[in-house]
Design a protein around this motif. Structure first.
Motif, short mmCIF file in Angstrom:
data_model
loop_
_atom_site.label_atom_id
_atom_site.label_comp_id
_atom_site.label_asym_id
_atom_site.label_seq_id
_atom_site.Cartn_x
_atom_site.Cartn_y
_atom_site.Cartn_z
N GLY B 64 5.39 -4.15 -9.72
CA GLY B 64 4.34 -3.03 -9.49
C GLY B 64 3.20 -3.00 -8.66
N MET B 65 2.85 -4.14 -8.82
CA MET B 65 1.23 -4.29 -8.05
C MET B 65 1.70 -4.18 -6.57
N VAL B 68 2.64 -0.79 -5.50
CA VAL B 68 1.63 0.30 -5.65
C VAL B 68 0.64 0.11 -4.59
N PHE B 69 0.11 -0.99 -4.28
CA PHE B 69 -0.85 -1.38 -3.35
C PHE B 69 -0.51 -0.97 -1.86
N LEU B 71 1.83 1.40 -1.26
CA LEU B 71 1.93 2.61 -1.07
C LEU B 71 0.53 3.15 -0.82
N TRP B 76 -0.04 6.99 0.90
CA TRP B 76 1.02 7.76 0.14
C TRP B 76 0.57 8.02 -1.33
N THR B 77 -0.35 7.21 -1.97
CA THR B 77 -0.74 7.43 -3.31
C THR B 77 -2.18 7.08 -3.40
N LEU B 79 -4.78 5.38 -6.35
CA LEU B 79 -4.84 4.46 -7.53
C LEU B 79 -5.56 5.52 -8.68
#
Lengths: 172, 189
Positions: B64-65, B68-69, B71, B76-77, B79
């Motif tokens: 996930g890390m 997500v980083f 993204l 795109w996202t 935190l």
């Protein structure tokens, strides 16, 4: 199809799957996976159901309104997903008392249910106190490198390991 | 920002409700396949006899890390960092831990346990968690400005605290977690 019918997958495959799932929750819903707020919302819904008028004005439920949201549906989804997985592999069965509990404390359902109820109260209370659970802090928060989540997650395991050793090595 | 719903109020429209349900079904499916819906597996972890839960969590965190980083880098996202304090995170975390061991499920895995047919979860634990959350809601006005604020550290990430770029923490964290998983596996625990 055969993979879906297996009872257990490697924990690494499961973990990687959850990690990839979290990419999509961030990308498509702008949200991390979490579960415990849904229980807080439910407590507000039940209080309203029993005609408690102060729910609307309660400080907590103003911040966490008792409504069905994305996360609430996620928790409903977990029940369904687990059921599907268990049915596909033949691992579904009704059970009152888990094996480990039965080996230490016997097979009677009532003591187990009472202890589960007490444990649940601590869990629900603690999750709201620290603002997350094993999913929200333990996975989603730590993977974002949140300071609060790393401290919470470490404390989950310190408290959990200490309590489990007390239950199974001192009481039992 | 609201301390208990870091994700805010969005997410009550129909599309997001369905998205939440679908994500939940996949999450629940994975938890059940991993054995994390079982009391015996969770207690085995807390008694340090079976590291299934830690293996699932750490591989989820590593995978996930990285994503997500990435993204976040692409824009795109964003935190979603939960706030914390010594009073909040340490005391709440320890109370949660006690509940974790006494119940033998957590708020996510108990939903999975319900789906797996475990009645100690659906009859006892579920009611307890909702009651515990309600009890906290009732006490919240007395706790909010007091103990929950003691030693406040806000919504910081480790890279922000260390004043380094994200990847300066992500890279060593990934290596450390992979090394820990390799060690657990080669030690046969």
């Amino acid at each position: 199809m055969e993979l879906l019918q297996e009872t257990r997958w490697s924990p690494y495959l499961v973990g990687a799957g959850i990690g990839i799932l979290s990419w999509f929750t961030f990308l498509l819903s702008k949200k991390p996976i979490g579960c415990s707020t849904a229980f807080a919302r439910t407590s507000g819904m039940i209080a309203k159901l029993f005609g408690r008028r102060n729910v609307e004005t309660s400080l907590y439920y103003q911040e966490v309104p008792p409504v069905i949201d994305w996360e609430w549906m996620l928790v409903v989804g977990i029940i369904i997903g687990s059921l599907i997985s268990a049915l596909l592999s033949g691992d579904f069965h009704w059970q009152w008392v888990p094996e480990r509990w039965a080996a230490a404390f016997g097979t009677a359902p009532v003591p187990r249910v009472i202890v589960a109820l007490i444990g649940g109260i601590f869990l629900g209370f603690g999750a709201r106190w620290t603002g997350g659970c094993t999913s929200g802090h333990g996975i989603s928060g730590t993977l974002q490198l949140a300071v609060s989540s790393w401290i919470s997650a470490i404390c989950f395991f310190i408290g959990g390991i200490a309590a489990a050793f007390f239950i199974f090595h001192v009481i039992a | 920002m609201n301390p208990h719903t870091a994700s805010g109020k969005n997410g009550t429209n129909r599309g997001q409700l369905i998205a939440g349900l679908v994500f939940g079904i996949i999450f629940g499916f994975l938890l059940q396949k991993g054995g994390a819906t079982k009391y015996d597996v969770i207690i085995g972890q807390l008694l340090l006899q079976d590291n299934t839960v830690v293996k699932i969590m750490l591989s989820a965190v590593v995978t996930g890390m990285i994503g997500v980083f990435l993204l976040k880098n692409m824009g795109w996202t964003k935190l979603t960092i939960k706030p914390g304090s010594v009073g909040m995170s340490v005391i709440g975390g320890l109370l949660f831990g006690i509940g974790f061991a006494v119940l033998g499920y957590c708020p996510g895995t108990i939903a999975g346990a319900v789906g797996n047919g475990y009645l100690d979860a659906s009859v006892g634990g579920l009611i307890g968690i909702i009651a515990g959350a309600g009890l906290f809601a009732a006490l919240y006005p007395r706790l909010k400005g007091g103990i929950l604020k003691k030693g406040d550290f806000g919504t910081k990430t480790l890279p922000e605290v260390l004043r380094v770029p994200d990847w300066a923490v992500v890279a060593p964290a990934v290596i450390l977690i992979l090394a820990l998983l390799y060690w657990l596996e080669s030690a046969g625990v």
